[in-house]
Design an enzyme around this catalytic site. Structure first.
Site, short mmCIF file in Angstrom:
data_model
loop_
_atom_site.label_atom_id
_atom_site.label_comp_id
_atom_site.label_asym_id
_atom_site.label_seq_id
_atom_site.Cartn_x
_atom_site.Cartn_y
_atom_site.Cartn_z
N ASN A 9 64.38 24.98 73.81
CA ASN A 9 63.11 24.68 73.15
C ASN A 9 62.16 24.18 74.23
O ASN A 9 62.30 23.06 74.72
CB ASN A 9 63.34 23.61 72.07
CG ASN A 9 62.04 23.14 71.44
OD1 ASN A 9 60.97 23.73 71.69
ND2 ASN A 9 62.10 22.09 70.65
N TRP A 10 61.20 25.02 74.58
CA TRP A 10 60.28 24.66 75.66
C TRP A 10 59.22 23.66 75.22
O TRP A 10 58.48 23.13 76.03
CB TRP A 10 59.62 25.92 76.23
CG TRP A 10 60.46 26.61 77.28
CD1 TRP A 10 61.82 26.48 77.46
CD2 TRP A 10 60.01 27.52 78.29
NE1 TRP A 10 62.22 27.25 78.51
CE2 TRP A 10 61.14 27.91 79.04
CE3 TRP A 10 58.77 28.06 78.63
CZ2 TRP A 10 61.05 28.79 80.12
CZ3 TRP A 10 58.68 28.95 79.69
CH2 TRP A 10 59.82 29.30 80.43
N LYS A 11 59.11 23.44 73.90
CA LYS A 11 58.08 22.51 73.37
C LYS A 11 56.71 22.89 73.94
O LYS A 11 56.46 24.08 74.13
CB LYS A 11 58.48 21.06 73.68
CG LYS A 11 59.92 20.76 73.22
CD LYS A 11 60.26 19.30 73.23
CE LYS A 11 61.69 19.13 72.74
NZ LYS A 11 62.08 17.73 72.59
N HIS A 95 61.54 20.50 63.15
CA HIS A 95 61.85 19.67 64.33
C HIS A 95 61.28 18.26 64.10
O HIS A 95 60.21 18.11 63.51
CB HIS A 95 61.26 20.30 65.59
CG HIS A 95 61.78 19.67 66.85
ND1 HIS A 95 61.34 18.44 67.29
CD2 HIS A 95 62.71 20.08 67.73
CE1 HIS A 95 61.99 18.14 68.41
NE2 HIS A 95 62.83 19.11 68.70
N GLU A 97 59.75 16.39 65.99
CA GLU A 97 58.39 16.21 66.53
C GLU A 97 57.34 16.79 65.58
O GLU A 97 56.22 16.27 65.50
CB GLU A 97 58.31 16.85 67.94
CG GLU A 97 59.07 15.99 68.95
CD GLU A 97 59.64 16.73 70.14
OE1 GLU A 97 59.27 17.89 70.38
OE2 GLU A 97 60.50 16.14 70.84
N GLU A 165 69.73 16.90 65.65
CA GLU A 165 69.07 16.29 66.80
C GLU A 165 68.71 14.84 66.46
O GLU A 165 67.66 14.59 65.85
CB GLU A 165 67.78 17.05 67.14
CG GLU A 165 68.00 18.51 67.48
CD GLU A 165 66.86 19.04 68.34
OE1 GLU A 165 67.16 19.55 69.43
OE2 GLU A 165 65.69 18.93 67.95
N GLY A 171 64.89 13.52 74.57
CA GLY A 171 64.06 13.18 75.72
C GLY A 171 64.31 11.79 76.27
O GLY A 171 63.51 11.28 77.07
N SER A 210 68.91 15.41 74.76
CA SER A 210 69.35 15.06 76.11
C SER A 210 70.61 15.81 76.54
O SER A 210 71.45 15.26 77.27
CB SER A 210 69.55 13.54 76.25
OG SER A 210 68.32 12.87 76.05
N GLY A 231 66.08 20.88 75.13
CA GLY A 231 64.67 20.71 75.46
C GLY A 231 64.46 20.75 76.96
O GLY A 231 64.45 21.82 77.59
#
Ligand code: 13P
Length: 252
Positions: A9-11, A95, A97, A165, A171, A210, A231
């Site tokens: 997932n490149w976000k 997600h 986020e 997640e 992160g 992570s 990520g």
């Protein structure tokens, strides 16, 4: 038995210059076994060019979110059909986020997953508790409620993926212990199996938060962990491929 999926997932990372990373990942998948999938979920601006690069290779391309409606007056949003049209095969929904930044609910995640399925995409439905929820002993309750609310009925008859997640692991460099991951994945598996029978037993359950080359083998060895949603470490071809290699070595 669920198939193995290693997904990046490149976000909100990635410019045209980073297409070289996608090429390197695709090149690194040569001789990919059939029972593992590798994909990168790119920012919307790179989906079409990433998919063109990945065409004819074993790398698949996904989006990171889609609107639940097929089309309409939704400025700034993107439909599942648009992602499919650009060459995506998967899309992340729900997600944490998106839930935190855009107030997205379980119901919206389920509707987005349904829209994805209708457009021929495989949704990757994300769930996970916050640190406060874990510390108050509510992790299993929260995650089970999210799974019930975010996984649509159609999951019983079509391909979906669920990703656990924990928000506090994303992160941060902190990961749950293998025992903590196993406990949550067992609860998710039980919920899906109860609801969808055999189909629920075959839904890939990914761990995310992570994950990196140094901890991938240990996490992937946990019961009912069928892959990872990665990520930061997916932004480097070398790191993503090292995690993929750890997954491949556990298949044999
Ligand atoms: P990190 O691997 O950067 O912790 O992100 C995990 C994630 O949110 C993937 O969707």
């Amino acid at each position: 038995m669920a198939r193995t999926v290693i997904a990046g997932n490149w976000k909100m990372h990635g410019l045209k210059a980073d297409l070289a990373v996608i090429q390197a990942v695709a090149d690194g998948l040569a001789d990919k076994p059939d029972n593992i999938e590798a994909l990168l979920c790119l920012p919307a601006t790179l989906v079409a060019s990433g998919a063109a690069l990945a065409a004819g290779t074993d790398l698949e391309i996904g989006g990171q979110s889609c609107h639940q409606a097929g089309r309409g007056a939704h400025t700034g949003d993107i439909s599942a059909e648009m992602l499919a049209d650009a060459g995506a095969s998967h899309v992340i929904v729900g997600h944490s986020e998106r839930r935190a930044d855009h107030g997205e609910s379980d119901g919206q995640a389920a509707a987005q997953a349904e829209a994805a399925i209708a457009a021929g995409l495989t949704p990757i439905i994300c769930v996970g508790e916050t640190l406060a929820e874990r510390e108050s002993g509510k992790a299993l309750e929260v995650v089970t409620k999210q799974v019930l609310g975010s996984v649509p009925e159609a999951a019983g008859t079509t391909s979906v993926i669920v990703a656990y997640e924990p928000v506090w692991a994303i992160g941060t460099g902190h990961t749950p212990t293998p025992e903590q991951i196993e406990e949550v994945h067992a609860a998710i598996r039980a919920t899906l199996s109860q609801r969808f029978g055999d189909a629920g037993a075959k839904i890939p359950l990914l761990y995310g938060g992570s994950m990196k080359p140094g901890n991938a083998a240990e996490i992937l060895a946990v019961q009912d962990v069928n892959g990872g949603l990665i990520g930061g470490a997916s932004l480097k071809a070398e790191d993503f491929l090292a995690i993929y290699a750890a997954a491949v070595s556990q298949l044999s």
